[in-house]
Write an enzyme that holds these catalytic residues in place. Structure first.
Site, mmCIF file in Angstrom:
data_model
loop_
_atom_site.group_PDB
_atom_site.id
_atom_site.type_symbol
_atom_site.label_atom_id
_atom_site.label_comp_id
_atom_site.label_asym_id
_atom_site.label_seq_id
_atom_site.Cartn_x
_atom_site.Cartn_y
_atom_site.Cartn_z
ATOM 1 C CG ASP A 1 36.281 57.545 45.262
ATOM 2 O OD1 ASP A 1 35.944 58.170 44.381
ATOM 3 O OD2 ASP A 1 37.095 56.429 45.409
ATOM 4 C CB SER B 1 50.625 39.106 34.384
ATOM 5 O OG SER B 1 49.366 39.003 33.906
ATOM 6 N N GLY C 1 39.571 46.132 33.651
ATOM 7 C CA GLY C 1 39.207 47.315 33.308
ATOM 8 C C GLY C 1 37.744 47.174 33.014
ATOM 9 N N GLY D 1 35.632 47.965 35.767
ATOM 10 C CA GLY D 1 35.235 48.633 36.634
ATOM 11 C C GLY D 1 34.739 47.815 38.122
ATOM 12 C CG LEU D 2 33.873 44.147 37.977
ATOM 13 C CD1 LEU D 2 33.651 42.872 37.546
ATOM 14 C CD2 LEU D 2 32.555 44.632 39.146
ATOM 15 C CB SER E 1 41.283 44.326 38.012
ATOM 16 O OG SER E 1 41.392 45.541 36.978
ATOM 17 C CB SER E 2 44.208 48.540 39.613
ATOM 18 O OG SER E 2 43.252 49.614 40.158
ATOM 19 C CD GLU F 1 45.078 51.610 42.165
ATOM 20 O OE1 GLU F 1 45.043 52.316 41.461
ATOM 21 O OE2 GLU F 1 44.686 50.925 42.983
ATOM 22 C CG ASP G 1 38.240 51.137 43.538
ATOM 23 O OD1 ASP G 1 37.195 51.511 43.939
ATOM 24 O OD2 ASP G 1 38.729 51.742 42.557
#
Ligand code: GLA
Length: 405
Positions: free
Chosen positions: A50, A81, A141, A143-144, A146-147, A179, A191
């Site tokens: 990307d 959180s 964290g 690699g899916l 989350s951020s 981000e 993402d």
């Protein structure tokens, strides 16, 4: 819901009811919160393309971020959180102008972005504050993404609260801007697009050079997407990620003079690199990128013609390239891939996300899920002494408010 193989996971309704209870305990009694959800994503093709202007092929997954959200009568913002005891609190007028190096930088970045849009419409004086509890069922964290999931979900909740009427692309742009411009991550565009433009039973084909995209159907009657979590989380991964971004920029700076009209590394042909070898790490990074561009297009052709075996073979080739040329794998990820492809029922497997730990994604033949999970789990346990979580993920329809009963 993502189904943990071998046991039934709790349903979404139960998880949301727990989350609502946690909200009221943490932020105090009062009106019930509204709950917004945004999925995570798993990327199947286009690894580390990307930020090089190449094509990627992710899909959203049915796990993600919960944002329980309640307006306040004053102009105070409170962010909490389920993963942290500290609650961030500030007045809308005195939000930090710099990141604090904490998880709440992500929602703060989104908040600043949306507040600016409210101000552009001349409505800043009338807006009220809100309080929110973040949580969800996405490993952090791993690699899916989350951020991006958290940023898109926050943008959606705030959009509803302040009545901005943004479309999914608007949410994507806010998340990306938060981000990059506020948190300061040099991330590519994949993402938030994968999260914000999710459609069930489809992969997203996103060309990161011009941000054009299309949904490509995938036949979940024939394949399942399995994800095995290595459990490895690297503190220094962000620095290593940024180094890959810089190495690719260096590769492009050195090759562009030989590639007429090239605007990004993706535009450089592989034979240009063959004719002008760069050597060292920069040369190996460039070779990964240029061969991965070819694999992404080949995977799209294979998907369109229903050739799942070819798609899987390309995924496994990608893993080898990430391991040997891009240096973003680790022994745990390599073992998961080897155990997956070394036996029946798996078309292909590769690490997903940035790497340096996190998850492996597997393209599994429908019906073979249990036996594959058993084999992969045993081989991993024999070497590392613990069983990796292995789950099947369904697709997802994207960011939404979830009515609670
Ligand atoms: C991370 C980044 C993405 C992408 C992947 C690698 O997940 O956030 O933008 O670069 O790594 O494909």
């Amino acid at each position: 819901m993502g189904v943990p193989l071998g046991k039934e996971g709790p349903g979404l309704e139960d998880l949301l009811a727990d989350h609502e209870r946690a909200f009221l305990e943490r932020l105090g009694p009062g009106p019930r919160p509204r709950i917004f959800f945004a999925p995570g994503r798993v990327n199947l093709f286009g690894a580390h393309l990307d930020y090089n202007g190449g094509p990627v092929m992710p899909t959203a997954i049915d796990r993600g971020t919960f944002v329980a959200f309640r307006p306040r009568p004053d102009r105070v913002v409170r962010l909490a959180s389920t993963l942290d005891d500290e609650t961030f609190e500030a007045d809308l007028e005195s939000l930090p102008s710099r990141p604090q190096g904490r998880w709440f930088d992500y929602p703060l970045g989104v908040l600043r972005e949306l507040r600016a849009r409210v101000a552009e419409r001349g409505r800043a004086a009338g807006v009220r504050g809100w309080e929110v509890l973040f949580g969800g069922n996405l490993p952090i964290g791993a690699g899916l993404s989350s951020s991006a999931s958290m940023c898109v979900a926050t943008a959606h909740a705030l959009d509803a609260h302040w009545g901005l009427g943004m479309d999914p692309m608007g949410l994507v742009e806010c998340a990306l801007h938060a981000e990059r411009a506020f948190v300061g991550v040099q991330c590519g565009i994949m993402d938030p697009y994968a999260v914000g433009l999710a459609r069930p039973n489809h992969l997203l084909w996103l060309d990161c050079k011009d941000a054009s995209w299309a949904h490509l159907p995938i036949d979940f009657e024939r394949v399942s997407i399995g994800v095995a979590d290595s459990g490895v989380r690297r503190e220094l991964a962000q620095g290593e990620f940024n180094r890959r971004v810089q190495e690719c920029a260096q590769a492009f700076a050195r090759l562009r003079g030989y590639a007429d009209g090239a605007e990004c590394l993706r535009d450089v042909e592989l034979d240009v690199l063959d004719a002008h070898p760069l050597g060292g790490d920069v040369g190996r990074r460039a070779r990964h990128v240029l061969t991965e561009v070819g694999r992404a297009f080949a995977a799209r052709d294979a998907l369109r013609s229903g050739d799942v075996a070819r798609m899987g073979a390309l995924m496994t080739e990608t893993h080898a390239s990430l391991r040997d040329l891009y240096d973003v794998s680790c022994p745990e990820l390599d073992l998961l891939v080897d155990a997956a492809v070394d036996g029946e029922g798996v078309y292909g497997a590769r690490l997903t996300g940035a790497g340096f730990g996190g998850c492996v994604v597997m393209l599994i033949e429908r019906g073979a899920e249990e036996s594959v999970a058993g084999r992969v789990g045993e081989r991993f346990a024999a070497r590392f002494g613990r069983r990796p979580p292995i789950e099947l993920f369904g697709g997802d329809e994207g960011p939404r408010e979830i009515p609670i009963r």
